[in-house]
Design an enzyme around this catalytic site. Structure first.
Site, PDB file in Angstrom:
ATOM      1  N   HIS A  52      12.875  30.384   8.465  1.00 24.43           N
ATOM      2  CA  HIS A  52      11.633  30.670   9.188  1.00 24.43           C
ATOM      3  C   HIS A  52      11.728  29.979  10.539  1.00 24.43           C
ATOM      4  CE1 HIS A  52       7.292  30.412  10.105  1.00 24.43           C
ATOM      5  NE2 HIS A  52       7.103  31.353   9.195  1.00 24.43           N
ATOM      6  N   GLN A  69       7.855  28.318   0.418  1.00 21.86           N
ATOM      7  CA  GLN A  69       7.868  29.444  -0.509  1.00 21.86           C
ATOM      8  C   GLN A  69       8.259  29.052  -1.931  1.00 21.86           C
ATOM      9  OE1 GLN A  69       6.747  32.402   0.102  1.00 21.86           O
ATOM     10  NE2 GLN A  69       6.537  32.286   2.333  1.00 21.86           N
ATOM     11  N   CYS A 128       8.615  36.036  11.112  1.00 21.40           N
ATOM     12  CA  CYS A 128       8.969  34.738  11.707  1.00 21.40           C
ATOM     13  C   CYS A 128      10.391  34.331  11.329  1.00 21.40           C
ATOM     14  CB  CYS A 128       7.971  33.661  11.306  1.00 21.40           C
ATOM     15  SG  CYS A 128       6.317  33.919  11.957  1.00 21.40           S
ATOM     16  N   LYS A 187      -0.241  28.366   0.613  1.00 25.18           N
ATOM     17  CA  LYS A 187       0.644  29.278  -0.109  1.00 25.18           C
ATOM     18  C   LYS A 187       0.621  29.032  -1.621  1.00 25.18           C
ATOM     19  CE  LYS A 187       3.772  29.949   3.827  1.00 25.18           C
ATOM     20  NZ  LYS A 187       3.311  31.290   4.222  1.00 25.18           N
ATOM     21  N   ASP A 195      12.736  23.045   3.350  1.00 25.48           N
ATOM     22  CA  ASP A 195      11.489  23.760   3.612  1.00 25.48           C
ATOM     23  C   ASP A 195      11.067  24.419   2.303  1.00 25.48           C
ATOM     24  OD1 ASP A 195       9.445  25.478   4.278  1.00 25.48           O
ATOM     25  OD2 ASP A 195      10.558  26.582   5.816  1.00 25.48           O
TER      26      ASP A 195
END
Length: 414
Positions: free
Chosen positions: A125, A206, A369, A229, A203
């Site tokens: 991202h 997700q 993104c 999220k 990261d």
């Protein structure tokens, strides 16, 4: 097939009971962008603002102390959720993007030199690329990309061995790609980074909502996540950092609350994690994020992961039977995490999303993104359906029926 969790969400309750004109019959397949929120989260935030609203960490009166306790209990909930060693290793931020920026500014700018390399994957991202571009430009370090197989999305052992070397000082990788849906082998990548003395950043925007994350097991030095999220509020996120690293880092933002002592000439910083939380904190959102974590924990991360797989399998197998639909990324649902990305021959992804919207189906379209990945794959834009435990097999079947008609609606005669 009935989904027992939908009743927990005001959004779906309105849809399922046909009481909302605007959202009537809407199929929401955009959880990778933001998840819906259960009553439990909204009620927790309302309770905080109705009964515990005071500025945390500053007041000596009982109401402020209760607000402080609620805020710090939220931090403890996040720490346990990802198995941090202690709650002091959790810094509240606005989102995963701010978490990654914090590491870039506070660690990256102060520890890199021109001979060093920062390694990321091609599937990142923008939030895990742009900050490192800034660090590379300011320090003279080089930004290196781990490339994946264009069909499977997998990063080979050879690529890891070639790109992570004695020059690597930072390896920052996405746990789950928001485009390809693949889960990267973070434990293996972390071992490769630490073997050459690099710090390892993950990261987890997700991954945290969809699978059990253990930051100690994967040995991440830093782990970023967003509340919205995982069924929490927008505007709140968290950064996990190993305490030793957080202790040696300079603050990212400066001002109220993050100080220990201030004179006309200088300031000293509060203890970890407070030195990274300048100004009035978003206590109500932290409480909401903690409530969301307790909720999805009660659902069960293993149940969420299995439900994602079942729905993704149904969707992928259905798409394979529709002519002129191209799957982006692995065709095996077991390699995905509830994300199905695709293109339709002759129909721009923006038009795909618009046409499906007219059929009361919400999906995402664009570059997501992740423009370097799109350039690498030769795709300027794609359509993306993202699934969660509150979605149903019936919704997938309706989506497939509408998807099969897109080219006809666009004027093609197949």
């Amino acid at each position: 097939m009935e989904n027992k969790y939908r009743k927990d969400f005001p959004f779906f309750k309105a849809i399922d009971e046909k009481s909302s004109v605007e959202n009537r019959d809407l199929i929401y397949f955009d959880t990778a962008a933001t998840a819906q929120r259960p009553f439990l989260v909204l009620n927790a935030m309302t309770h905080f603002y109705a009964t515990e609203n005071a500025n945390p960490l500053r007041g000596l009166y009982s109401l402020s102390e209760r607000a402080t306790l609620a805020y710090e209990n939220a931090r403890e909930t996040v720490a346990k959720f990802i198995n941090a060693r202690e709650s002091a290793e959790i810094v509240f931020t606005r989102n995963a993007s701010e978490s990654l920026n914090l590491v870039a500014y506070s660690w990256g700018l102060n520890n890199l030199k021109p001979s060093d390399e920062i390694c990321v994957t091609i599937m990142e991202h923008h939030s895990n690329i742009v900050p490192w571009q800034m660090v590379a430009k300011k320090t003279g370090a080089k930004l290196v990309f781990l490339e994946c197989d264009k069909e499977t999305g997998l990063i080979s052992d050879q690529e890891i061995a070639e790109k992570i070397n004695e020059h690597t000082k930072i390896l920052s990788v996405v746990h789950v790609s928001n485009v390809l849906g693949v889960t990267n082998p973070v434990k293996k990548l972390g071992q490769a980074a630490h073997a050459v003395g690099a710090i390892f950043i993950v990261d987890g925007a997700q991954s945290a909502p969809h699978m059990k994350v253990d930051v100690q097991d994967i040995d991440a030095d830093f782990f970023a996540m967003s509340g919205h999220k995982l069924c929490g509020p927008m505007g709140i996120g968290a950064l996990y950092g190993k305490r030793a690293l957080l202790e040696e880092m300079e603050p990212f933002l400066r001002g109220g609350e993050m100080i220990e002592y201030v004179t006309r000439e200088k300031a000293t910083w509060a203890e970890v994690p407070h030195k990274f939380e300048a100004g009035t904190v978003s206590a109500g959102d932290a409480v909401g994020m903690a409530a969301a974590i307790r909720y999805i924990t009660s659902v069960g991360l293993e149940n969420i992961e299995e439900h994602d797989r079942i729905l993704a399998t149904r969707m992928l197998e259905g798409i394979k039977n529709i002519p002129h639909i191209n799957i982006i990324g692995p065709r095996d649902a077991s390699k995905r995490c509830g994300i199905v990305t695709f293109t339709v021959d002759g129909v721009h992804p923006h038009d795909v999303a618009t046409l499906l919207s007219e059929e009361h189906i919400a999906i995402r379209a664009g570059h997501h993104c992740a423009q370097p990945l799109g350039q690498y794959l030769g795709q300027t834009a794609t359509a993306r359906a993202s699934l969660y435990f509150y979605n149903t097999e019936d919704e997938v079947d309706t989506f497939l029926q509408k998807l099969a008609k897109l080219r006809e609606w666009s004027g093609y005669k197949d």
